[in-house]
Motif scaffolding. Structure first.
Motif, PDB file in Angstrom:
ATOM      1  N   GLY A   1      50.283  34.203  34.623  1.00  0.00           N
ATOM      2  CA  GLY A   1      50.022  35.396  33.836  1.00  0.00           C
ATOM      3  C   GLY A   1      48.904  36.230  34.427  1.00  0.00           C
ATOM      4  N   ILE A   2      47.843  35.557  34.889  1.00  0.00           N
ATOM      5  CA  ILE A   2      46.745  36.252  35.557  1.00  0.00           C
ATOM      6  C   ILE A   2      47.257  36.957  36.815  1.00  0.00           C
ATOM      7  CG2 ILE A   2      44.658  35.866  36.927  1.00  0.00           C
ATOM      8  CD1 ILE A   2      43.968  35.838  34.070  1.00  0.00           C
ATOM      9  N   ALA A   3      48.113  36.266  37.562  1.00  0.00           N
ATOM     10  CA  ALA A   3      48.647  36.840  38.802  1.00  0.00           C
ATOM     11  C   ALA A   3      49.478  38.084  38.521  1.00  0.00           C
ATOM     12  CB  ALA A   3      49.481  35.793  39.534  1.00  0.00           C
ATOM     13  N   VAL A   4      50.259  38.053  37.451  1.00  0.00           N
ATOM     14  CA  VAL A   4      51.116  39.189  37.124  1.00  0.00           C
ATOM     15  C   VAL A   4      50.282  40.375  36.648  1.00  0.00           C
ATOM     16  CG1 VAL A   4      52.870  40.013  35.514  1.00  0.00           C
ATOM     17  CG2 VAL A   4      53.142  37.792  36.623  1.00  0.00           C
ATOM     18  N   VAL A   5      49.290  40.102  35.797  1.00  0.00           N
ATOM     19  CA  VAL A   5      48.517  41.185  35.190  1.00  0.00           C
ATOM     20  C   VAL A   5      47.476  41.760  36.151  1.00  0.00           C
ATOM     21  CG1 VAL A   5      46.948  41.793  33.308  1.00  0.00           C
ATOM     22  CG2 VAL A   5      48.884  40.261  32.877  1.00  0.00           C
ATOM     23  N   TYR A   6      46.761  40.867  36.854  1.00  0.00           N
ATOM     24  CA  TYR A   6      45.640  41.317  37.681  1.00  0.00           C
ATOM     25  C   TYR A   6      45.852  41.092  39.182  1.00  0.00           C
ATOM     26  CZ  TYR A   6      43.219  41.272  33.181  1.00  0.00           C
ATOM     27  OH  TYR A   6      42.859  41.487  31.877  1.00  0.00           O
ATOM     28  N   GLY A   7      46.703  40.122  39.534  1.00  0.00           N
ATOM     29  CA  GLY A   7      46.846  39.749  40.937  1.00  0.00           C
ATOM     30  C   GLY A   7      45.805  38.712  41.324  1.00  0.00           C
ATOM     31  N   LEU A   8      46.106  37.907  42.317  1.00  0.00           N
ATOM     32  CA  LEU A   8      45.189  36.868  42.780  1.00  0.00           C
ATOM     33  C   LEU A   8      44.510  37.310  44.078  1.00  0.00           C
ATOM     34  CD1 LEU A   8      47.318  33.649  42.130  1.00  0.00           C
ATOM     35  CD2 LEU A   8      45.691  34.781  40.606  1.00  0.00           C
ATOM     36  N   ARG A   9      43.342  36.744  44.321  1.00  0.00           N
ATOM     37  CA  ARG A   9      42.589  37.086  45.535  1.00  0.00           C
ATOM     38  C   ARG A   9      43.346  36.641  46.781  1.00  0.00           C
ATOM     39  NH1 ARG A   9      36.229  36.522  44.978  1.00  0.00           N
ATOM     40  NH2 ARG A   9      36.563  36.334  47.228  1.00  0.00           N
ATOM     41  N   GLY A  10      43.498  37.567  47.718  1.00  0.00           N
ATOM     42  CA  GLY A  10      44.197  37.238  48.947  1.00  0.00           C
ATOM     43  C   GLY A  10      43.450  36.225  49.786  1.00  0.00           C
TER      44      GLY A  10
ATOM     45  N   VAL B   1      41.597  33.806  48.796  1.00  0.00           N
ATOM     46  CA  VAL B   1      41.755  32.470  48.232  1.00  0.00           C
ATOM     47  C   VAL B   1      43.122  31.913  48.595  1.00  0.00           C
ATOM     48  CG1 VAL B   1      41.906  31.143  46.099  1.00  0.00           C
ATOM     49  CG2 VAL B   1      40.138  32.881  46.348  1.00  0.00           C
ATOM     50  N   MET B   2      44.150  32.742  48.497  1.00  0.00           N
ATOM     51  CA  MET B   2      45.508  32.297  48.806  1.00  0.00           C
ATOM     52  C   MET B   2      45.644  31.885  50.278  1.00  0.00           C
ATOM     53  SD  MET B   2      47.058  32.417  45.917  1.00  0.00           S
ATOM     54  CE  MET B   2      45.456  31.875  45.292  1.00  0.00           C
ATOM     55  N   THR B   3      44.861  32.529  51.157  1.00  0.00           N
ATOM     56  CA  THR B   3      44.928  32.197  52.584  1.00  0.00           C
ATOM     57  C   THR B   3      43.822  31.216  52.993  1.00  0.00           C
ATOM     58  OG1 THR B   3      43.567  34.141  53.125  1.00  0.00           O
ATOM     59  CG2 THR B   3      45.975  34.404  53.152  1.00  0.00           C
TER      60      THR B   3
ATOM     61  N   ARG C   1      40.640  31.600  53.002  1.00  0.00           N
ATOM     62  CA  ARG C   1      39.591  32.232  53.786  1.00  0.00           C
ATOM     63  C   ARG C   1      38.455  32.744  52.909  1.00  0.00           C
ATOM     64  NH1 ARG C   1      43.302  35.844  58.007  1.00  0.00           N
ATOM     65  NH2 ARG C   1      44.280  34.051  59.079  1.00  0.00           N
ATOM     66  N   ALA C   2      38.436  32.322  51.688  1.00  0.00           N
ATOM     67  CA  ALA C   2      37.386  32.742  50.763  1.00  0.00           C
ATOM     68  C   ALA C   2      36.072  32.058  51.118  1.00  0.00           C
ATOM     69  CB  ALA C   2      37.784  32.390  49.333  1.00  0.00           C
ATOM     70  N   PRO C   3      34.936  32.589  50.657  1.00  0.00           N
ATOM     71  CA  PRO C   3      33.651  31.927  50.907  1.00  0.00           C
ATOM     72  C   PRO C   3      33.688  30.470  50.447  1.00  0.00           C
ATOM     73  CG  PRO C   3      33.304  34.103  49.972  1.00  0.00           C
ATOM     74  CD  PRO C   3      34.781  33.850  49.908  1.00  0.00           C
ATOM     75  N   PRO C   4      33.092  29.560  51.212  1.00  0.00           N
ATOM     76  CA  PRO C   4      33.141  28.133  50.861  1.00  0.00           C
ATOM     77  C   PRO C   4      32.655  27.831  49.446  1.00  0.00           C
ATOM     78  CG  PRO C   4      32.299  28.414  53.086  1.00  0.00           C
ATOM     79  CD  PRO C   4      32.404  29.781  52.501  1.00  0.00           C
ATOM     80  N   LEU C   5      31.584  28.499  49.016  1.00  0.00           N
ATOM     81  CA  LEU C   5      31.055  28.226  47.683  1.00  0.00           C
ATOM     82  C   LEU C   5      32.070  28.584  46.608  1.00  0.00           C
ATOM     83  CD1 LEU C   5      28.695  27.248  45.993  1.00  0.00           C
ATOM     84  CD2 LEU C   5      27.800  29.585  45.994  1.00  0.00           C
ATOM     85  N   LEU C   6      32.822  29.662  46.825  1.00  0.00           N
ATOM     86  CA  LEU C   6      33.853  30.049  45.864  1.00  0.00           C
ATOM     87  C   LEU C   6      34.951  28.994  45.799  1.00  0.00           C
ATOM     88  CD1 LEU C   6      34.828  32.434  43.996  1.00  0.00           C
ATOM     89  CD2 LEU C   6      36.288  33.086  45.917  1.00  0.00           C
ATOM     90  N   MET C   7      35.356  28.484  46.940  1.00  0.00           N
ATOM     91  CA  MET C   7      36.390  27.450  46.975  1.00  0.00           C
ATOM     92  C   MET C   7      35.906  26.175  46.299  1.00  0.00           C
ATOM     93  SD  MET C   7      38.865  29.046  48.383  1.00  0.00           S
ATOM     94  CE  MET C   7      40.033  27.705  48.651  1.00  0.00           C
ATOM     95  N   VAL C   8      34.633  25.844  46.501  1.00  0.00           N
ATOM     96  CA  VAL C   8      34.069  24.666  45.830  1.00  0.00           C
ATOM     97  C   VAL C   8      34.080  24.863  44.320  1.00  0.00           C
ATOM     98  CG1 VAL C   8      31.943  23.356  45.452  1.00  0.00           C
ATOM     99  CG2 VAL C   8      32.653  23.940  47.780  1.00  0.00           C
ATOM    100  N   ALA C   9      33.709  26.062  43.861  1.00  0.00           N
ATOM    101  CA  ALA C   9      33.697  26.345  42.426  1.00  0.00           C
ATOM    102  C   ALA C   9      35.091  26.205  41.832  1.00  0.00           C
ATOM    103  CB  ALA C   9      33.151  27.751  42.177  1.00  0.00           C
TER     104      ALA C   9
ATOM    105  N   VAL D   1      40.472  32.648  36.108  1.00  0.00           N
ATOM    106  CA  VAL D   1      39.782  33.930  36.310  1.00  0.00           C
ATOM    107  C   VAL D   1      39.064  33.962  37.660  1.00  0.00           C
ATOM    108  CG1 VAL D   1      37.552  33.351  35.245  1.00  0.00           C
ATOM    109  CG2 VAL D   1      38.410  35.683  35.112  1.00  0.00           C
ATOM    110  N   THR D   2      38.628  32.817  38.159  1.00  0.00           N
ATOM    111  CA  THR D   2      37.975  32.778  39.470  1.00  0.00           C
ATOM    112  C   THR D   2      38.972  33.071  40.583  1.00  0.00           C
ATOM    113  OG1 THR D   2      36.433  31.118  38.604  1.00  0.00           O
ATOM    114  CG2 THR D   2      36.480  31.408  40.981  1.00  0.00           C
ATOM    115  N   LEU D   3      40.222  32.680  40.388  1.00  0.00           N
ATOM    116  CA  LEU D   3      41.259  32.993  41.370  1.00  0.00           C
ATOM    117  C   LEU D   3      41.534  34.493  41.455  1.00  0.00           C
ATOM    118  CD1 LEU D   3      43.843  30.165  40.612  1.00  0.00           C
ATOM    119  CD2 LEU D   3      42.542  30.453  42.731  1.00  0.00           C
ATOM    120  N   GLU D   4      41.169  35.208  40.408  1.00  0.00           N
ATOM    121  CA  GLU D   4      41.440  36.655  40.358  1.00  0.00           C
ATOM    122  C   GLU D   4      40.217  37.516  40.595  1.00  0.00           C
ATOM    123  OE1 GLU D   4      40.700  40.224  38.140  1.00  0.00           O
ATOM    124  OE2 GLU D   4      40.258  38.241  37.303  1.00  0.00           O
ATOM    125  N   CYS D   5      39.058  37.044  40.136  1.00  0.00           N
ATOM    126  CA  CYS D   5      37.828  37.834  40.187  1.00  0.00           C
ATOM    127  C   CYS D   5      37.422  38.131  41.633  1.00  0.00           C
ATOM    128  CB  CYS D   5      36.704  37.073  39.477  1.00  0.00           C
ATOM    129  SG  CYS D   5      35.088  37.862  39.591  1.00  0.00           S
TER     130      CYS D   5
END
Length: 212
Positions: free
Chosen positions: A40-49, A51-53, A55-63, A175-179
């Motif tokens: 639902g989050i993905a449909v309404v807001y979309g997910l961070r690219g 994170v999906m690849t 390549r997000a900051p390590p601290l974000l992935m840990v969270a 929400v972290t996957l989208e923010c």
């Protein structure tokens, strides 16, 4: 036939078979509910690219990882609590909560060493993440409440606490996957607040609904 035997016969005639409360079924439904919330989050807001690849900051992935693991661990325990049991095995849930608590501590350290980190405390985007995260966890909380009510939890307070932790962690992960924010102050305050608010709300409101 004694009076006791007669009483037992009378009571047994009123019994009806019930469906077995299988923990595996509860875990699968909870996983499906969490997946539906993220979808639902993905449909309404979309997910961070990034994170999906991966390549997000390590601290974000840990969270995200901490939130997801806490949601799974506490959810499994909440589902298990629907069946009466005495001396339930201890779990690592408190340690996972403590690990997630490192994020606010890191945020505090960042604020003390770098005043510029206060940008992550912005209330506009923060409150938005808090609301979206709580909304994302409601479906999981609703299912766990339904599941526990159908069962017979011995410790309603503990079951409510676990249900709230699981739903809050699932909502926070969603929400972290989208923010789009990466600041530790933002993650440590607003995203962790989703878990805290949901857990406290469930602990206060659910026990009266779960007692039998």
């Amino acid at each position: 036939m004694s009076n006791l035997d007669l009483l037992i016969d009378q009571l047994s005639q009123q019994l009806e078979p019930v469906r077995v409360h299988r923990g595996s079924t509860g875990r699968l439904i909870l996983a499906a509910t969490a997946a539906a919330s993220i979808s639902g989050i993905a449909v309404v807001y979309g997910l961070r690219g990034d994170v999906m690849t991966m390549r997000a900051p390590p601290l974000l992935m840990v969270a995200i990882g901490l939130m997801a693991i806490l949601g799974c661990a506490s959810g499994v325990q909440a589902v298990r609590r629907a069946r009466p049991q005495v001396g339930a095995p201890t779990t690592g849930t408190p340690w996972l909560v403590a690990a997630l608590g490192l994020l606010p501590l890191l945020a505090l350290a960042a604020l003390l060493t770098d005043p510029a980190a206060a940008v992550g405390l912005d209330s506009d985007s923060g409150i938005r993440c808090l609301v979206v995260g709580l909304a994302s966890g409601l479906a999981s909380l609703g299912f766990l409440t339904f599941w526990l009510r159908r069962g017979a939890p011995v410790a309603a307070d503990r079951a409510a606490w676990l249900a709230g932790l699981s739903a809050g962690a699932i909502g926070a992960a969603a929400v972290t996957l989208e923010c789009g924010r990466n600041e530790i102050a933002h993650l440590g305050l607003w995203h962790v607040a989703v878990v805290a608010v949901m857990a406290i709300a469930a602990r206060v409101a659910l026990p009266r609904l779960l007692r039998w």
